[in-house]
Design a protein around this motif. Structure first.
Motif, PDB file in Angstrom:
ATOM      1  N   ALA A  49      43.634  40.854   7.083  1.00  0.00           N
ATOM      2  CA  ALA A  49      45.013  41.372   8.222  1.00  0.00           C
ATOM      3  C   ALA A  49      45.441  40.241   8.848  1.00  0.00           C
ATOM      4  N   LYS A  50      45.022  39.460   9.510  1.00  0.00           N
ATOM      5  CA  LYS A  50      45.349  38.395  10.338  1.00  0.00           C
ATOM      6  C   LYS A  50      45.788  37.561   8.896  1.00  0.00           C
ATOM      7  N   LEU A  51      45.672  36.823   8.001  1.00  0.00           N
ATOM      8  CA  LEU A  51      45.491  36.259   7.040  1.00  0.00           C
ATOM      9  C   LEU A  51      47.215  36.735   6.756  1.00  0.00           C
ATOM     10  N   ILE A  52      47.387  38.033   6.156  1.00  0.00           N
ATOM     11  CA  ILE A  52      48.744  38.549   6.021  1.00  0.00           C
ATOM     12  C   ILE A  52      49.848  38.450   7.014  1.00  0.00           C
ATOM     13  N   ILE A  53      49.833  38.867   8.195  1.00  0.00           N
ATOM     14  CA  ILE A  53      50.725  38.996   9.114  1.00  0.00           C
ATOM     15  C   ILE A  53      51.172  38.157   9.521  1.00  0.00           C
ATOM     16  N   GLU A  54      50.029  36.643   9.489  1.00  0.00           N
ATOM     17  CA  GLU A  54      50.551  35.341   9.002  1.00  0.00           C
ATOM     18  C   GLU A  54      51.097  34.871   8.206  1.00  0.00           C
ATOM     19  N   ALA A  55      51.351  35.061   7.538  1.00  0.00           N
ATOM     20  CA  ALA A  55      51.490  34.922   5.958  1.00  0.00           C
ATOM     21  C   ALA A  55      53.020  35.545   6.474  1.00  0.00           C
ATOM     22  N   ALA A  56      53.231  37.150   6.499  1.00  0.00           N
ATOM     23  CA  ALA A  56      54.726  37.327   6.907  1.00  0.00           C
ATOM     24  C   ALA A  56      55.439  35.891   7.717  1.00  0.00           C
ATOM     25  N   LEU A  57      54.497  36.761   8.513  1.00  0.00           N
ATOM     26  CA  LEU A  57      54.686  35.015   9.985  1.00  0.00           C
ATOM     27  C   LEU A  57      55.928  33.720   9.785  1.00  0.00           C
ATOM     28  N   ALA A  58      55.037  32.767   8.629  1.00  0.00           N
ATOM     29  CA  ALA A  58      55.231  31.746   8.290  1.00  0.00           C
ATOM     30  C   ALA A  58      56.546  31.944   6.825  1.00  0.00           C
ATOM     31  N   LEU A  59      56.491  32.865   6.027  1.00  0.00           N
ATOM     32  CA  LEU A  59      57.912  33.378   5.347  1.00  0.00           C
ATOM     33  C   LEU A  59      58.735  33.530   6.212  1.00  0.00           C
ATOM     34  N   GLY A  60      58.502  33.956   7.136  1.00  0.00           N
ATOM     35  CA  GLY A  60      59.634  34.573   7.929  1.00  0.00           C
ATOM     36  C   GLY A  60      60.605  33.352   8.739  1.00  0.00           C
ATOM     37  N   ASN A  61      59.562  32.502   8.908  1.00  0.00           N
ATOM     38  CA  ASN A  61      59.971  30.796   9.396  1.00  0.00           C
ATOM     39  C   ASN A  61      60.898  30.208   8.644  1.00  0.00           C
ATOM     40  N   THR A  62      60.684  30.177   7.441  1.00  0.00           N
ATOM     41  CA  THR A  62      61.360  29.419   5.898  1.00  0.00           C
ATOM     42  C   THR A  62      63.464  30.481   6.051  1.00  0.00           C
ATOM     43  N   GLY A  63      63.246  30.987   6.951  1.00  0.00           N
ATOM     44  CA  GLY A  63      64.320  31.263   6.985  1.00  0.00           C
ATOM     45  C   GLY A  63      64.209  33.464   5.765  1.00  0.00           C
ATOM     46  N   ILE A  64      63.914  33.113   4.878  1.00  0.00           N
ATOM     47  CA  ILE A  64      63.972  34.471   4.063  1.00  0.00           C
ATOM     48  C   ILE A  64      63.724  36.229   4.795  1.00  0.00           C
ATOM     49  N   LYS A  65      64.819  36.262   4.887  1.00  0.00           N
ATOM     50  CA  LYS A  65      64.729  37.645   5.143  1.00  0.00           C
ATOM     51  C   LYS A  65      64.697  38.643   4.430  1.00  0.00           C
ATOM     52  N   GLY A  66      64.689  40.140   4.837  1.00  0.00           N
ATOM     53  CA  GLY A  66      64.125  41.550   4.139  1.00  0.00           C
ATOM     54  C   GLY A  66      65.236  42.099   3.091  1.00  0.00           C
ATOM     55  N   GLU A  67      66.474  41.270   3.866  1.00  0.00           N
ATOM     56  CA  GLU A  67      67.899  41.826   3.204  1.00  0.00           C
ATOM     57  C   GLU A  67      67.628  40.990   1.851  1.00  0.00           C
ATOM     58  N   ASP A  68      67.361  39.798   1.716  1.00  0.00           N
ATOM     59  CA  ASP A  68      67.323  38.673   0.793  1.00  0.00           C
ATOM     60  C   ASP A  68      66.812  39.087  -0.330  1.00  0.00           C
ATOM     61  N   ASP A  90      39.642  54.783   9.035  1.00  0.00           N
ATOM     62  CA  ASP A  90      38.180  54.429   9.323  1.00  0.00           C
ATOM     63  C   ASP A  90      38.446  53.107   7.923  1.00  0.00           C
ATOM     64  N   SER A  91      39.374  52.945   6.506  1.00  0.00           N
ATOM     65  CA  SER A  91      39.712  52.112   6.334  1.00  0.00           C
ATOM     66  C   SER A  91      41.207  51.369   6.391  1.00  0.00           C
ATOM     67  N   LEU A  92      42.068  52.453   7.357  1.00  0.00           N
ATOM     68  CA  LEU A  92      43.224  51.292   7.878  1.00  0.00           C
ATOM     69  C   LEU A  92      42.741  50.818   8.455  1.00  0.00           C
ATOM     70  N   LYS A  93      41.927  51.503   9.954  1.00  0.00           N
ATOM     71  CA  LYS A  93      41.490  50.347  10.754  1.00  0.00           C
ATOM     72  C   LYS A  93      40.686  49.435  10.563  1.00  0.00           C
ATOM     73  N   ASN A  94      39.582  49.436   9.854  1.00  0.00           N
ATOM     74  CA  ASN A  94      38.847  48.338   9.341  1.00  0.00           C
ATOM     75  C   ASN A  94      39.472  47.181   9.031  1.00  0.00           C
ATOM     76  N   LEU A  95      40.282  47.828   8.006  1.00  0.00           N
ATOM     77  CA  LEU A  95      41.864  46.937   6.910  1.00  0.00           C
ATOM     78  C   LEU A  95      42.558  46.223   8.117  1.00  0.00           C
ATOM     79  N   SER A  96      42.867  46.583   8.936  1.00  0.00           N
ATOM     80  CA  SER A  96      44.251  46.289  10.298  1.00  0.00           C
ATOM     81  C   SER A  96      43.186  44.681  11.575  1.00  0.00           C
ATOM     82  N   MET A  97      42.442  45.726  11.732  1.00  0.00           N
ATOM     83  CA  MET A  97      41.442  44.457  12.214  1.00  0.00           C
ATOM     84  C   MET A  97      40.829  43.758  12.089  1.00  0.00           C
ATOM     85  N   SER A  98      40.643  43.519  10.301  1.00  0.00           N
ATOM     86  CA  SER A  98      39.875  42.321  10.041  1.00  0.00           C
ATOM     87  C   SER A  98      40.641  41.006   9.853  1.00  0.00           C
ATOM     88  N   PRO A  99      40.284  39.869   9.564  1.00  0.00           N
ATOM     89  CA  PRO A  99      40.644  38.719   9.345  1.00  0.00           C
ATOM     90  C   PRO A  99      41.685  38.853   8.284  1.00  0.00           C
TER      91      PRO A  99
END
Length: 339
Positions: free
Chosen positions: A195-214, A184-193
């Motif tokens: 979580a969407k902000l966390i996903i958007e933040a990761a995408l925005a950071l990726g768009n800056t050119g910073i890779k995981g290997e960096d 329940d906790s993982l599902k509630n977190l994953s479907m929460s607003p």
């Protein structure tokens, strides 16, 4: 703008008799002109004040959209992200003794916290006001417990290395209802607003050119955001991605063009493939949306491939699928882990 009504008061001199013949004093033309100019000036000032206020408000709104105050090093990532559904503060730290992953709302309310003492088999994870203890087993599945609210502070001290875990403390843990509460906790977190902000933040950071290997810390942030995205997509009939992610995500059509059957772009046997309900099995990304900044490309990587296999077997809303225990902290794109 609120306007104040002006009350006109008439003052009468005592003992003065008002008759129809009484004449009202006349204003001079000069005074009338001055009053008119004064009113016009006040009106212009009011309009300018409103315009400037709106401009400042708009500027402030523009300033707090997207990533803010981001600090990146090999061992630490910290910053803020503001989107349509609010803001978050995030921190990911990997050092010689600990791993931390903490995300809170802009006003300080905890969303998710993970802490792992590097030399310990224990991991503490707190979300949705529920705290969990995960214990790594060398063989077999991990042991999972719900930490009683009265023991959360003590558990945090243990995770920081200030106290030692005791048998008495462990016996107070709840291992009976943990499966339902973690699901329940993982599902509630994953479907929460949030979580969407966390996903958007990761995408925005990726768009800056910073890779995981960096950066190890950035890689950890990307991986957990990717897991939230995968879990979210597992219950959505049509996975959706934020519009600003177009630079970092490739649809299946583009993936097919970039990775033909002969593997020319990805190398032999490294093209994403169909398995279970996943059309792009082994690729780092939800469904066929590629997060190329995680592992550097849209090919199959061991970490993402074994993750897809594991989640297909045990379900997305489990700690095993989220691979919170160790793998999320120390693995790279080329590691293989087992459920």
């Amino acid at each position: 703008m609120d306007s104040s009504s002006v009350k006109h008061q008439h003052y009468f001199e005592p003992n003065r008799e008002i008759t129809p013949q009484s004449k009202k004093p006349k204003l001079s033309p000069v005074l009338v002109a001055v009053l008119i100019l004064t009113c016009v000036a006040l009106l212009i000032t009011a309009v300018l004040t409103i315009s400037i206020g709106v401009g400042i408000s708009t500027t402030q709104q523009q300033q707090v959209s997207g990533l803010q105050n981001v600090f990146v090093s090999n061992n630490k990532l910290e910053g803020e992200y503001y989107g349509a559904q609010g803001g978050i503060h995030f921190q990911s730290t990997v050092n010689g003794t600990h791993f931390y992953y903490i995300v809170s709302t802009a006003d300080g309310e905890l969303i998710i916290m993970m802490v792992h003492l590097r030399e310990s088999p224990m991991i503490m994870m707190e979300m949705n006001s529920t705290a969990f203890l995960l214990m790594k087993n060398k063989q077999g599945p991990n042991d999972e417990y719900v930490i009683p609210e009265s023991n959360i502070d003590t558990m945090e001290s243990i995770m920081m290395g200030y106290e030692n875990m005791t048998t008495e403390m462990l016996e107070k843990m709840d291992n009976k209802t943990v499966a339902k509460k973690s699901h329940d906790s993982l599902k509630n977190l994953s479907m929460s607003p949030q979580a969407k902000l966390i996903i958007e933040a990761a995408l925005a950071l990726g768009n800056t050119g910073i890779k995981g290997e960096d950066s190890q810390a950035v890689m950890r942030f990307y991986v957990f955001a990717l897991k939230l995205s995968n879990a979210k997509a597992s219950v959505e009939t049509v996975p959706t991605m934020p519009s600003h992610s177009s630079k970092s995500s490739n649809l299946r059509q583009r993936r097919t063009v970039n990775c033909p059957a002969n593997g020319a772009q990805c190398g032999a046997g490294q093209c994403p493939y169909q398995k279970y309900t996943n059309a792009c099995f082994g690729m780092c990304g939800a469904d066929c949306f590629c997060w190329s900044f995680v592992c550097g490309d849209c090919c199959v990587h061991n970490f993402c491939e074994t993750h897809d296999e594991c989640c297909a077997q045990v379900g997305f809303f489990t700690f095993t699928c989220f691979s919170v225990a160790f793998e999320i902290f120390w693995s790279n794109c080329y590691d293989i882990f087992t459920c």
